[in-house]
Each structure stands twice: as C-alpha cells, then as structure tokens.
Write a protein that holds these residues in place. Structure first.
Motif, PDB file in Angstrom:
ATOM      1  N   LEU A   3     -48.310  14.389  -8.666  1.00 56.10           N
ATOM      2  CA  LEU A   3     -48.180  15.704  -8.054  1.00 56.10           C
ATOM      3  C   LEU A   3     -46.964  16.424  -8.607  1.00 56.10           C
ATOM      4  CD1 LEU A   3     -49.052  14.903  -4.343  1.00 56.10           C
ATOM      5  CD2 LEU A   3     -50.540  15.796  -6.123  1.00 56.10           C
ATOM      6  N   GLN A   4     -45.869  15.691  -8.757  1.00 54.16           N
ATOM      7  CA  GLN A   4     -44.657  16.325  -9.257  1.00 54.16           C
ATOM      8  C   GLN A   4     -43.630  15.276  -9.665  1.00 54.16           C
ATOM      9  OE1 GLN A   4     -42.791  18.524  -6.053  1.00 54.16           O
ATOM     10  NE2 GLN A   4     -43.356  16.992  -4.539  1.00 54.16           N
ATOM     11  N   GLU A   6     -39.495  15.100  -9.628  1.00 50.52           N
ATOM     12  CA  GLU A   6     -38.305  15.786  -9.137  1.00 50.52           C
ATOM     13  C   GLU A   6     -37.051  15.199  -9.769  1.00 50.52           C
ATOM     14  OE1 GLU A   6     -38.058  16.344  -4.869  1.00 50.52           O
ATOM     15  OE2 GLU A   6     -40.190  15.818  -4.705  1.00 50.52           O
ATOM     16  N   THR A  16     -44.127  11.573  -7.566  1.00 49.48           N
ATOM     17  CA  THR A  16     -45.053  11.392  -6.452  1.00 49.48           C
ATOM     18  C   THR A  16     -46.435  11.094  -7.017  1.00 49.48           C
ATOM     19  OG1 THR A  16     -43.773  12.924  -5.099  1.00 49.48           O
ATOM     20  CG2 THR A  16     -46.013  12.413  -4.369  1.00 49.48           C
TER      21      THR A  16
END
Length: 444
Positions: A3-4, A6, A16
């Motif tokens: 999803l991403q 960070e 994630t």
C-alpha cells in the motif's frame, strides 16, 4: 500488494502489506495436511486423525505461520521490485483482526545509506620504510640464541667452561634461593619459599628483591626491607613494607650457543650460517612488509572515515556486536576459561568497535563499486602464491586455498583492501618515514 512505503527517519522505513486471504488457502491446506500426517491422538492411528480435529487443534497456529511466511515472501519480492537496498532483516507486525480479509502486515526495516565519498586528494598518510641490515639480523639471531640458553653452576668446569672466576650472582644468572618475609615481625601468606628459582634481570621479581640478590654467592644470606607497591596484586601486603631474608642455594651462569653451523642445524638449516642469515633476513623483511602494510592500511582507513559521510544502520551494528561477542566467547573457550560458553559478555562493550567496522565496510563496499577496485583472479592467485611461499610445500598450500570458497573469499578481502589502499594513497599525500626495525615494532 504494498500500500505504501513510509520514511520513518534517516534509514528507517515502514512498508504496509496486504495479503488476500484466498492467496493463503493452498499453503494453509498443505501445512495442515502435513501436521495431520504426524499428529498423534488417543484412539487414532498416527496420521489418521480426522482433518476436522487437526483444524480445531492446529488451525490458528497454522494461520499464524502461513501468514508470516507469506508476508516475508511478499516483502522481499516487493523490495527487490522497488530496488530497495536492505540493511538487514525486517520486523513484521500483523495489524488486521482475526478473520479479516485482506490480512495486513507492517514491515519495519532499515535501508543501506548513501555513502558520500569525500575529496580523497585531502587524504594524508605516512608510509613507513625499514631497511634490514646485518645489525638487525644479529639481533634476531641473539633472540634465537637466548631461546636455547642453558645454565651451568658458577665455578664448576663443564664443556662450556666454568663461568669465570667471579662466583657472585650476576645479571642474567639463574639463581635458586630460600626466602622468608615478615611484616612487623610476623610471616605473611605467600612470603616464604624454599628452592625458589628465577633469572636475574628478567623483571620477574620486584626490583628491590633482584638488587638484594645481585652479588651474593652460594650459601650467603642477606636481609633487606621491601616496600610493596600500592597497586600490588596481593591486597593483604599492598603498600606495606616487609623485611625479607634470602639465602642463595645455587648460582648458574647462562651459556648461549655460538652462531655456527651446529646452531644453524639446530634451527633446521642444513646449509650453514650463510643460509641461516639469509633466511633470517627474509623473515625480517616479510615481517617489515606485514607491519608497514598494516600501518598504511590503518592510516588509509582513518582517512576514509574522516573524509566520508554516511548514516550507519542500527541493525548492522547490532549484528556486528553479536558477531564480536561470539568471537570473544570462542576465544575464551579456546583458552580454556571455565564456563566461557555461558559467560555474560555485554554487547555494549563492542559498540564503538562494531560501529567503526560497519561504517568502514560500507565505505569500502561503495568505493570498490564506484572505482571498480574488485579483486581480479590474477591478483588473488598472486596473493595465495605469496602466502604459500613461506611453507615447505607451496603447491599443497595453494591447493588448500582453492579447495574452499571461504578461504578464497578471505584472500579476496585482502586483495580488495590492498586495491583500496593503493587507490587512496595514489590520490592523497604520502609522507615516507624511515624507521628502525625496533621503532617499527612499537608502532600501532
């Protein structure tokens, strides 16, 4: 699916992950079937427990295992796809509720840092040189002679003489004494011995003790005061003054072998003194090369640390600390230290060393890639042949190196470091310093 990703800090990242539950069905069924084949339960033959019971007992455990396995697999797959340079293993944390779909994990990890190679023309190093002449060879031979020293009673004729007319104990003599020490007129533990033997001038005894023994002959005694140092290892007497009485029982003078063909033969050299001196010269020159190379390497590494900038991954430091702790434990075990295997060795004591080693490793790795300083097969072969040349059967030693990839990897590391040293030295300023062999041996 990621999803991403960070950015949690200079090197810390979080990815994630989402895993559709359907993607786990096949792996889950296979693992439950494997568990069922070995599961034992009263009333059932091994491997014949109904699948429903296997599910009830092991379903949650299998869910946990396959989810973590899939998350790990997905993490590394996505990391490779995204070109992420990992500094270590990720820490996976499940974030979804039981039964949720998709299953969500967060992977916390560190990435390798960007290494900023500074202006290496600013590097300033010293290159030590040492000439080996007859004086150095003579000193080395004296050391070898002292290793074969033997003793004769003073005043008693032997194949090597009687030691001269002076029968008093002299520096270098081996003496046997009885002694007793008292503090305030009372003998103390460890202050008395009979037939105690030592060599005058070796520094084994306290200076006052040796000074009192010098000049005494067989049968002579002497009483003298001796103040123990404040930091003396015997805490009961540290800082106190004792009165010692010593009685000499035997004085032996040292005889060292002459530098002749017989001495050469005792060292395994059959061709005589000239060949022995030639071999000693070669050994000294080899030691000079080893030490000067090591000193130059240390200076180059110090300059690289000074001129390069990078953040050091905490995970790599922790791994290096663990490795250093294990090396220390193995060293204690090899030295026969009791309970070394379970000895508490805090990793913190290696923190600074670990950080420096990891930092240098990253710098070297980046520099080798940037400047193509890789070790070539010819360089590796030359290094192996040079190391093998010091053995009786060089061909066998060469075969031994090439028979194990790990040994070749060690040699490759040596060549890589040599390439880096040559490269950095060529860009920076080198100051040549001529030092004696004795001075060289004291440099760190």
């Amino acid at each position: 699916m990621a999803l991403q990703i960070e950015n949690l800090g200079q090197l810390d990242r979080k990815m994630t992950l989402e895993i559709p539950r359907a993607d786990l069905a096949k792996a889950r069924a296979a693992r439950l079937a494997k568990v069922g084949k070995t599961m034992k339960m009263a009333g059932f033959r091994p491997g014949k427990v109904p699948q429903k019971i296997v599910e009830q007992q092991y379903g949650m455990q299998v869910d946990f295992e396959v989810q973590f396995d899939k998350a790990s697999e997905l993490f590394f797959e996505l990391s490779k796809k995204e070109g992420i340079l990992l500094a270590g293993q990720p820490r996976l944390e499940p974030k979804s509720e039981i039964g949720a779909d998709p299953i969500v994990f967060e992977a916390f990890f560190e990435v390798l840092p960007e290494v900023k190679i500074g202006d290496l023309s600013k590097a300033a190093v010293s290159r030590y040189t040492t000439a080996i002449g007859d004086a150095e060879i003579d000193r080395a031979l004296d050391v070898l002679r002292k290793q074969q020293v033997h003793y004769h009673p003073r005043g008693v004729a032997s194949d090597h003489g009687d030691g001269g007319s002076n029968l008093a104990a002299q520096s270098g003599d081996q003496i046997t004494i009885d002694f007793v020490g008292k503090i305030d007129g009372v003998e103390f533990a460890g202050g008395k011995a009979d037939g105690f033997e030592f060599v005058l001038g070796e520094g084994r005894m306290l200076p006052e003790f040796e000074a009192a023994a010098l000049g005494l002959k067989n049968g002579e005694s002497k009483t003298f005061p001796l103040k123990f140092p404040d930091d003396y290892h015997g805490k009961d007497v540290a800082g106190k003054t004792a009165e010692f009485t010593i009685t000499v029982k035997q004085v032996n003078w040292p005889h060292m072998p002459e530098v002749n063909d017989a001495f050469a033969l005792s060292l395994g050299v059959t061709e005589g003194v000239a060949k022995m001196r030639s071999e000693v010269r070669e050994n000294l020159e080899r030691e000079v090369k080893r030490r000067t190379t090591a000193l130059l390497k240390n200076e180059v590494m110090d300059q690289l640390e000074k001129l390069c900038e990078l953040d050091v991954p905490k995970s790599l430091i922790a791994s290096e600390q663990e490795r250093l702790v294990e090396m220390a434990r193995q060293d204690l075990m090899q030295r026969g230290i009791p309970n070394a295997k379970d000895a508490p060795i805090p990793g913190e004591m290696f923190a600074e060393q670990a950080q420096k080693r990891v930092r240098l490793g990253l710098i070297l790795s980046d520099l080798v890639k940037q400047q193509n300083l890789v070790a070539t097969p010819d360089q590796i072969k030359a290094e192996i042949e040079e190391q093998a040349s010091t053995y009786e059967d060089p061909k066998e030693v060469v075969r031994w190196f090439y028979s194990d990839p790990r040994r070749l990897k060690d040699v490759e590391s040596v060549v890589l470091e040599a390439n880096v040293i040559q490269y950095v030295s060529g860009l920076g300023t080198i100051t040549d310093k001529a030092v004696s062999f004795e001075e060289l041996s004291k440099l760190n």
